[in-house]
Design a protein around this motif. Structure first.
Motif, PDB file in Angstrom:
ATOM      1  N   PRO A  73      20.465 -24.757  13.569  1.00 52.44           N
ATOM      2  CA  PRO A  73      20.664 -26.152  13.958  1.00 52.44           C
ATOM      3  C   PRO A  73      21.923 -26.695  13.280  1.00 52.44           C
ATOM      4  O   PRO A  73      22.266 -26.279  12.171  1.00 52.44           O
ATOM      5  N   LEU A  74      22.602 -27.621  13.924  1.00 48.98           N
ATOM      6  CA  LEU A  74      23.823 -28.167  13.339  1.00 48.98           C
ATOM      7  C   LEU A  74      23.527 -28.829  11.996  1.00 48.98           C
ATOM      8  O   LEU A  74      24.357 -28.816  11.090  1.00 48.98           O
ATOM      9  N   SER A  75      22.327 -29.366  11.855  1.00 46.22           N
ATOM     10  CA  SER A  75      21.958 -29.989  10.583  1.00 46.22           C
ATOM     11  C   SER A  75      22.049 -28.968   9.455  1.00 46.22           C
ATOM     12  O   SER A  75      22.407 -29.283   8.324  1.00 46.22           O
ATOM     13  N   TYR A  76      21.730 -27.735   9.769  1.00 41.36           N
ATOM     14  CA  TYR A  76      21.801 -26.673   8.770  1.00 41.36           C
ATOM     15  C   TYR A  76      23.257 -26.337   8.451  1.00 41.36           C
ATOM     16  O   TYR A  76      23.616 -26.080   7.291  1.00 41.36           O
ATOM     17  N   ILE A  77      24.090 -26.306   9.480  1.00 40.26           N
ATOM     18  CA  ILE A  77      25.504 -25.973   9.307  1.00 40.26           C
ATOM     19  C   ILE A  77      26.132 -26.876   8.248  1.00 40.26           C
ATOM     20  O   ILE A  77      26.894 -26.424   7.389  1.00 40.26           O
ATOM     21  N   ALA A  78      25.776 -28.150   8.315  1.00 41.69           N
ATOM     22  CA  ALA A  78      26.350 -29.133   7.393  1.00 41.69           C
ATOM     23  C   ALA A  78      26.263 -28.675   5.938  1.00 41.69           C
ATOM     24  O   ALA A  78      27.230 -28.786   5.172  1.00 41.69           O
ATOM     25  N   GLY A  79      25.130 -28.141   5.557  1.00 38.82           N
ATOM     26  CA  GLY A  79      24.953 -27.769   4.158  1.00 38.82           C
ATOM     27  C   GLY A  79      25.009 -26.276   3.907  1.00 38.82           C
ATOM     28  O   GLY A  79      24.573 -25.793   2.867  1.00 38.82           O
ATOM     29  N   SER A  80      25.541 -25.536   4.867  1.00 37.48           N
ATOM     30  CA  SER A  80      25.457 -24.066   4.792  1.00 37.48           C
ATOM     31  C   SER A  80      26.520 -23.451   3.887  1.00 37.48           C
ATOM     32  O   SER A  80      26.434 -22.283   3.533  1.00 37.48           O
ATOM     33  N   GLY A  81      27.553 -24.241   3.569  1.00 35.96           N
ATOM     34  CA  GLY A  81      28.659 -23.657   2.802  1.00 35.96           C
ATOM     35  C   GLY A  81      29.682 -22.993   3.710  1.00 35.96           C
ATOM     36  O   GLY A  81      30.634 -22.379   3.239  1.00 35.96           O
ATOM     37  N   GLY A  82      29.460 -23.076   5.023  1.00 34.05           N
ATOM     38  CA  GLY A  82      30.400 -22.464   5.966  1.00 34.05           C
ATOM     39  C   GLY A  82      29.982 -21.047   6.317  1.00 34.05           C
ATOM     40  O   GLY A  82      29.188 -20.416   5.613  1.00 34.05           O
ATOM     41  N   ILE A  83      30.510 -20.547   7.415  1.00 34.67           N
ATOM     42  CA  ILE A  83      30.087 -19.248   7.948  1.00 34.67           C
ATOM     43  C   ILE A  83      30.259 -18.115   6.944  1.00 34.67           C
ATOM     44  O   ILE A  83      29.419 -17.216   6.849  1.00 34.67           O
ATOM     45  N   PHE A  84      31.336 -18.149   6.146  1.00 32.10           N
ATOM     46  CA  PHE A  84      31.573 -17.018   5.240  1.00 32.10           C
ATOM     47  C   PHE A  84      30.547 -16.984   4.101  1.00 32.10           C
ATOM     48  O   PHE A  84      30.119 -15.915   3.684  1.00 32.10           O
ATOM     49  N   MET A  85      30.178 -18.171   3.605  1.00 29.15           N
ATOM     50  CA  MET A  85      29.231 -18.230   2.489  1.00 29.15           C
ATOM     51  C   MET A  85      27.792 -18.047   2.976  1.00 29.15           C
ATOM     52  O   MET A  85      26.939 -17.549   2.235  1.00 29.15           O
ATOM     53  N   ASP A  86      27.553 -18.429   4.219  1.00 34.47           N
ATOM     54  CA  ASP A  86      26.183 -18.420   4.726  1.00 34.47           C
ATOM     55  C   ASP A  86      25.831 -17.135   5.480  1.00 34.47           C
ATOM     56  O   ASP A  86      24.771 -16.565   5.275  1.00 34.47           O
ATOM     57  N   MET A  87      26.737 -16.725   6.333  1.00 33.76           N
ATOM     58  CA  MET A  87      26.438 -15.610   7.241  1.00 33.76           C
ATOM     59  C   MET A  87      27.220 -14.351   6.863  1.00 33.76           C
ATOM     60  O   MET A  87      26.642 -13.289   6.657  1.00 33.76           O
ATOM     61  N   THR A  88      28.527 -14.484   6.753  1.00 31.19           N
ATOM     62  CA  THR A  88      29.350 -13.295   6.482  1.00 31.19           C
ATOM     63  C   THR A  88      29.111 -12.738   5.090  1.00 31.19           C
ATOM     64  O   THR A  88      29.434 -11.573   4.831  1.00 31.19           O
ATOM     65  N   ILE A  89      28.537 -13.538   4.208  1.00 31.06           N
ATOM     66  CA  ILE A  89      28.336 -13.042   2.843  1.00 31.06           C
ATOM     67  C   ILE A  89      27.528 -11.740   2.841  1.00 31.06           C
ATOM     68  O   ILE A  89      27.771 -10.838   2.038  1.00 31.06           O
ATOM     69  N   HIS A  90      26.600 -11.627   3.797  1.00 26.73           N
ATOM     70  CA  HIS A  90      25.865 -10.365   3.957  1.00 26.73           C
ATOM     71  C   HIS A  90      26.819  -9.220   4.306  1.00 26.73           C
ATOM     72  O   HIS A  90      26.663  -8.094   3.845  1.00 26.73           O
ATOM     73  N   ASP A  91      27.797  -9.516   5.158  1.00 27.07           N
ATOM     74  CA  ASP A  91      28.744  -8.480   5.581  1.00 27.07           C
ATOM     75  C   ASP A  91      29.705  -8.130   4.459  1.00 27.07           C
ATOM     76  O   ASP A  91      30.147  -6.986   4.335  1.00 27.07           O
ATOM     77  N   PHE A  92      30.043  -9.135   3.627  1.00 25.86           N
ATOM     78  CA  PHE A  92      30.920  -8.847   2.494  1.00 25.86           C
ATOM     79  C   PHE A  92      30.208  -7.903   1.528  1.00 25.86           C
ATOM     80  O   PHE A  92      30.806  -6.970   0.998  1.00 25.86           O
ATOM     81  N   ASP A  93      28.927  -8.157   1.310  1.00 23.65           N
ATOM     82  CA  ASP A  93      28.190  -7.230   0.448  1.00 23.65           C
ATOM     83  C   ASP A  93      28.093  -5.854   1.102  1.00 23.65           C
ATOM     84  O   ASP A  93      28.262  -4.825   0.447  1.00 23.65           O
ATOM     85  N   MET A  94      27.836  -5.872   2.390  1.00 25.08           N
ATOM     86  CA  MET A  94      27.740  -4.611   3.140  1.00 25.08           C
ATOM     87  C   MET A  94      29.055  -3.833   3.045  1.00 25.08           C
ATOM     88  O   MET A  94      29.064  -2.615   2.890  1.00 25.08           O
ATOM     89  N   ALA A  95      30.171  -4.531   3.141  1.00 21.95           N
ATOM     90  CA  ALA A  95      31.480  -3.875   3.084  1.00 21.95           C
ATOM     91  C   ALA A  95      31.645  -3.117   1.763  1.00 21.95           C
ATOM     92  O   ALA A  95      32.068  -1.947   1.752  1.00 21.95           O
ATOM     93  N   ARG A  96      31.322  -3.787   0.654  1.00 23.40           N
ATOM     94  CA  ARG A  96      31.410  -3.123  -0.651  1.00 23.40           C
ATOM     95  C   ARG A  96      30.456  -1.930  -0.727  1.00 23.40           C
ATOM     96  O   ARG A  96      30.774  -0.878  -1.295  1.00 23.40           O
TER      97      ARG A  96
END
Lengths: 339, 339, 339, 339
Positions: free
Chosen positions: B162-185
């Motif tokens: 929900p957009l309400s969640y996006i507001a406090g998510s820290g942005g796509i990189f901190m919220d979603m891609t952070i899993h991929d950043f860990d995966m990359a390492r």
């Protein structure tokens, strides 16, 4: 429709490929003359085998031959622009291998000569004619997936060329990735506006001598808002790895490699499948035929060639931008180069 | 070995997931207490159902409970660091959901507290425990492919939050891609040194309000010379698309999605297969169990947790670098942020 | 709905499987009592671990226990009919492992007792609850493929049972293929009318001693005009090979095996994928849970069990016909056995 | 080696296929003469197009032509034996489409004439030259799987022939399954000893008029102890379904269909792949070329043809046994027909 009579410039690997294809698998076209600067008995034997009656060292023989409708330019890259101009002036249609030239100015001159003469010019971006990549393009172009968001291209050669070739190749972006740059425009159905390139020497330290890399990743921005990702390697020892994918509003389409067969062998040791076909001659064999059929069709039916001069130009712009990006470690807009 | 007694902080979706998993599928561990600030009857009913005897609003009840060996921190992100510090000071082992915090300073404080107390800290990068991604890592780590050259991660959610969640998510990189950043390492078996991020708003123009993007591509450089490519979308309507790949000296390994079943239906209309499993609860169900088993094992056998505080810290560094790269449209070295 | 209280008869491999599943993964049901004739400390420890409070050597303890709603019969095959009759007379619902009995008369007695008592009887043809095979059935049952023409079942075990087991197994058709006979009826949505069986000893010459075969092929005729083909092997060293397919008026549906992961490893040596999951415990783990959920649902909602006594009876008829066909080397109609 | 000069008997679909293949894709061979009893302008135009200089209505013109080395018999089945005998007596090598004849006596006469003349005779079981099926055979023949236990062949046409064709087809076993009978011998690397056939009319009730079936299943016993299963349908509306599999001591090998492309399209509506190539012209295009290359090679290098007269004879024996089995509803040993 009478048969399209073709003069072939260049009797090297790619020239022979086209010559044989035209004379055995393309209805309505025939190579009637071969020009080869380094003419030897091997060329003569090959020409006899595939039924090319005339053979010469001098390109002028073809240009002035009234019997010839079109030329195939399969000579070294630095001669492409000159031959295009000569052929255009002689009123002949032109199929030219990629890239047109590594210098934007020469490319523009060549295109201007073609435009002035009103002949057809097709560039040899053969992958557009591959059944797999074409399916990705057609799916995107049909609107089935809505607007494209992400375009992905994996393009890895099974083995690098000889280092002697690397020296004069123009670098990985101009030599190898240029196919992917064209593919990116083709699959996104949009123009590239910005490029960021990463490169590394992971396979052979000798690439350093040639100021080149053997491993690369490139991100692209497109006019339509899509983002592109390309990855390249000069050495995928399992075969030619050529996969493309587009993700859009409504879903995604992707294509994998063609395999030698569909076998699955299952034993206690594991499950074994076939590798991708070895290299471009195997993977794109039918595409090489299809692109010539497209060329003949464009001439016979007075249509725009399926890959035209602008396509040839744009791919070079992207390759130059990628080279600049890698050197300066920053995103490079195409507009910087177009100014 | 006696049973590991766990206090669960947070009775939201992820807290309930862990609570149920621990009490039904993880041998040798038991959630004995739930802390939930917004405690209601629903929490009470759920706790009864999964067999959690104690329930409280006050985290201090857990921290001082001598009967509790470890805590699971499943509360909002901005409380993670505080709870880690409190739990460490109370001598309890800690499992903390990602990210530890969005502020590097707070993360370092939390890790320092853990180090001082000598307790175990595991971060919830659950994808490392997925059978597919783990196979990629294990293949790379085994040396079977030689040195990694290219690391690729496709990570697309079936639908955005929900957009309400996006507001406090820290942005796509901190919220979603952070899993991929860990995966990359994890997949490259190497540290990331530089990040270039591209982003676009292709799905919902409302993301602009939150200074966020819904489509992203990221290139990474690794210490070992490998290059990484990540692509993200907040909306892949066909399901959760989670594929990873590593190409190295001797070949490549890739994994696709798990499907609901292996069916192939062939009719005159086409050939139909199953979609990927819908979202992370379906795809990573077994991985959520496996990560807790790994945590219990680390404690019982005094081993380093499979995903530790440094892993939590590094993923945040990469996410911050990606954010900076997107904002400034330039490659960002992690060393810039570490200075 | 109150919890279904279950008495488990038999603490062997399959009994333990059901016991653990019910007490950890089936909501609304609980095994409260274990009957095991050869009771030892191992059984006691296991019962404690999975939370079964009562344990006894005497089945009568369960039959007379007012606190027990249903029994799971997981004892040797020759005891099944007796226990069904006792449980029915005691007014308990019954889940019975396959086959009910190898003697048609005993099966009919058992079913008559169940009918008279008005309790539910479900037979353990677990494969009907596998996500893959169920998808084939559901596709056929939906009418999407029109009338079924051809039904194909591949069913191969990774390794044969100990020869000591073969001796009392009732032969390959009654022990192993019986699952496929049930599957055939389930997938064709029709009754079998005739069977022709071929058998061979290809794996272990010792099978000859037991008048049994280790390799088999069976053709079936169905009432609806479809034809079935089954192939069996006692030794597929690559894993448990369980594939089904139906071809009908409008096309076909097929399902393959579940694999341990989706990895594809490509090197100069070839392309390697994962093997099928090893055996029935791995492949049908979720199906074992689903069948119990179905049983509980049938009781709670007073529905016909998803696999009932007639299903148990028909599979035995087909197995007997197959045995007769193999022995007499001729097609055998089920009506011959029903007379 | 001089060019092999070929006389083509029959200018129907299969004759034209071979004629074009030989004159465009088979090095070292050329069709120089066409015999067609129903000669019309279409045949003349086609002959001109593919470069066949001579054309006649009279087969004798070819038989007495000293310039012709070999004949391709692509005329109706009932003329095959006569033409084989004539060609053999004229000292010409022979490629004959399947089946040689439906009468065992005539086949034996034809083979005797070939043996006496010492010419080569190859039968057109083209599927042996398909890259997929050949891979199965080669894997078995290599011993990698040990002794074969189970041989499976799925063979379904996308659509049935016109009913007018069915009338004179010899029935499904002689017309369609005969390819599978040859494939069975090829894949099992062993002779068939017994056949049991099931048949049904599921597609078109008109088949009843011709005493034929449109759906069939066949079990085979082989000399080496393997068991075979074949399933046939005259109508798989999704395309030509041609899959084979062998299971043996050490594991299994299977091959699926070739697809038009490797695309996977994923949307909210499902995941869509390509159908198999439509029919035999598409699927076996390369195999038709390969079989002729094999024929030319056998002649040029004085080798046994890859599919010889005995192969042609054995497939007919099996087809006859299958017909008898279907009619009498019992297993039929080949020895019954050989007596």
């Amino acid at each position: 429709m009478s048969e399209l009579r073709i003069g072939l410039i260049g009797g090297g690997r790619i020239g022979k490929l086209h010559g044989k294809n035209i004379n055995t698998a393309v209805p309505g076209a025939k190579v009637v003359s071969l020009v080869e600067a380094m003419l030897d008995d091997g060329h003569r034997a090959w020409a006899a085998e595939v039924g090319i009656p005339k053979i010469t060292k001098d390109p002028a023989d073809i240009m002035k031959d009234k019997d010839i409708d079109a030329v195939f330019i399969c000579s070294p890259t630095d001669t492409h622009a000159d031959f295009i101009i000569q052929a255009a002036q002689a009123g002949k249609h032109i199929f030219c291998e990629k890239p047109i030239h590594t210098d934007i100015g020469r490319i523009k001159e060549a295109i201007a000569a073609v435009d002035k003469a009103g002949v057809k010019l097709q560039i040899g971006f053969v992958r557009r004619f591959d059944h797999n990549h074409k399916k990705v393009h057609d799916t995107v172009a049909s609107g089935r997936l809505g607007k494209p968001h992400i375009v992905k291209i994996t393009s890895r050669d099974p083995e690098g060329p000889p280092l002697s070739y690397i020296a004069g190749s123009g670098g990985i972006f101009m030599d190898m990735t240029i196919h992917d740059f064209d593919m990116a425009r083709y699959l996104a159905c949009s123009e590239v506006t910005e490029v960021t390139a990463y490169g590394a020497i992971n396979i052979d330290p000798e690439y350093k001598k040639y100021d080149d890399v053997d491993t690369a990743a490139i991100m692209l921005k497109f006019e339509n808002g899509a983002i592109g990702l390309i990855d390249n390697s000069r050495a995928a020892h399992y075969g030619y790895d050529q996969r493309t994918e587009v993700h859009g509003d409504k879903g995604s389409v992707l294509v994998g490699n063609d395999l030698a067969d569909t076998s699955v062998i299952s034993t206690a040791d594991g499950v074994f499948c076939e590798k991708p076909t070895w290299f471009f001659l195997e993977r794109y064999n039918n595409a090489f035929i299809a692109e010539v059929i497209g060329f003949v069709d464009a001439i016979n039916n007075n249509k725009n060639p399926p890959v035209d001069g602008k396509d040839g130009l744009m791919a070079v712009y992207i390759a130059l931008a990628a080279g600049k990006s890698l050197k300066e470690n920053r995103p490079v807009k195409l507009s910087e180069l177009m100014a």
